[in-house]
Motif scaffolding. Structure first.
Motif, PDB file in Angstrom:
ATOM      1  N   GLN A  18       0.824  -1.209   0.000  1.00  9.01           N
ATOM      2  CA  GLN A  18       0.000   0.000   0.000  1.00  9.01           C
ATOM      3  C   GLN A  18       0.857   1.258   0.000  1.00  9.01           C
ATOM      4  O   GLN A  18       0.569   2.224  -0.704  1.00  9.01           O
ATOM      5  CB  GLN A  18      -0.955   0.012   1.205  1.00  9.01           C
ATOM      6  N   LYS A  19       1.930   1.253   0.771  1.00  8.39           N
ATOM      7  CA  LYS A  19       2.820   2.414   0.815  1.00  8.39           C
ATOM      8  C   LYS A  19       3.518   2.632  -0.531  1.00  8.39           C
ATOM      9  O   LYS A  19       3.731   3.776  -0.939  1.00  8.39           O
ATOM     10  CB  LYS A  19       3.822   2.298   1.959  1.00  8.39           C
ATOM     11  N   LEU A  20       3.866   1.550  -1.216  1.00  8.56           N
ATOM     12  CA  LEU A  20       4.418   1.691  -2.566  1.00  8.56           C
ATOM     13  C   LEU A  20       3.386   2.345  -3.487  1.00  8.56           C
ATOM     14  O   LEU A  20       3.705   3.275  -4.230  1.00  8.56           O
ATOM     15  CB  LEU A  20       4.826   0.322  -3.129  1.00  8.56           C
ATOM     16  N   ALA A  21       2.156   1.870  -3.430  1.00  7.11           N
ATOM     17  CA  ALA A  21       1.081   2.425  -4.265  1.00  7.11           C
ATOM     18  C   ALA A  21       0.821   3.886  -3.910  1.00  7.11           C
ATOM     19  O   ALA A  21       0.582   4.719  -4.797  1.00  7.11           O
ATOM     20  CB  ALA A  21      -0.186   1.591  -4.115  1.00  7.11           C
ATOM     21  N   ASP A  22       0.892   4.216  -2.622  1.00  6.89           N
ATOM     22  CA  ASP A  22       0.684   5.599  -2.183  1.00  6.89           C
ATOM     23  C   ASP A  22       1.742   6.542  -2.735  1.00  6.89           C
ATOM     24  O   ASP A  22       1.523   7.749  -2.833  1.00  6.89           O
ATOM     25  CB  ASP A  22       0.670   5.686  -0.657  1.00  6.89           C
ATOM     26  N   LYS A  23       2.898   5.996  -3.098  1.00  5.31           N
ATOM     27  CA  LYS A  23       3.980   6.796  -3.699  1.00  5.31           C
ATOM     28  C   LYS A  23       3.793   6.939  -5.211  1.00  5.31           C
ATOM     29  O   LYS A  23       4.650   7.485  -5.898  1.00  5.31           O
ATOM     30  CB  LYS A  23       5.342   6.151  -3.424  1.00  5.31           C
ATOM     31  N   GLY A  24       2.687   6.406  -5.737  1.00  5.56           N
ATOM     32  CA  GLY A  24       2.408   6.525  -7.164  1.00  5.56           C
ATOM     33  C   GLY A  24       2.967   5.395  -8.002  1.00  5.56           C
ATOM     34  O   GLY A  24       2.983   5.481  -9.231  1.00  5.56           O
ATOM     35  N   ILE A  25       3.424   4.332  -7.369  1.00  2.00           N
ATOM     36  CA  ILE A  25       3.990   3.189  -8.075  1.00  2.00           C
ATOM     37  C   ILE A  25       2.871   2.202  -8.397  1.00  2.00           C
ATOM     38  O   ILE A  25       2.043   1.891  -7.536  1.00  2.00           O
ATOM     39  CB  ILE A  25       5.058   2.483  -7.209  1.00  2.00           C
TER      40      ILE A  25
END
Length: 147
Positions: A111-118
């Protein structure tokens, strides 16, 4: 927390003959959680991975990060990275976190990766998976954060 990172041209995860996740250019991450890991380790690893300069520039030097290239991530849970083979012939996995903690932190990590736009594709936590990839380079690194 321990992650084996592989730069890839394309990769996918197949479970029971069905593709459940796939990426084109980016990183394949084999992710392991240990007992003491917390959100602090997750945050460190996320920032380290997305900003590592391991993609080539026009001169062939590794000067670009995943963020710079707009690449994707295929994240696969891999408790066996904490396998201890020092004694006997059967690995001990006591260094790996229990499934309830590991799954919680693995989901937080993605989720944190996705939150960074990845763009993040995943396998399925705890499933028997076939991971296919074309390793680019090959470039393979181990990224760790321990308390």
């Amino acid at each position: 927390m321990r992650v084996v990172l592989q730069r890839s041209k394309k990769a996918s995860v197949i479970i029971n003959g069905e593709q459940v996740g796939a990426i084109s250019r980016g990183l394949v991450l084999l992710v392991a959680i240990t007992h003491e890991d917390t959100e602090t380790e997750v945050d460190y690893i996320v920032e380290k991975i997305i900003n590592l300069r391991i993609f080539e520039d026009d001169q062939g030097k590794m000067n670009h990060s995943l963020v710079d290239t707009g690449g994707s991530i295929l994240s696969v849970s891999q408790f066996t990275l904490y396998g201890d083979t020092r004694k006997g012939r059967r690995p001990s996995f006591t260094g790996a976190a229990k499934p309830d903690l590991a799954e919680k932190l693995y989901d937080l990590f993605n989720q944190k990766l996705a939150d960074k736009g990845i763009q993040v594709a995943t396998g399925q936590f705890g499933a028997d998976m076939d991971v296919q990839l074309i390793n680019d380079g090959p470039v393979t690194l181990i990224v760790e954060k321990s308390i």
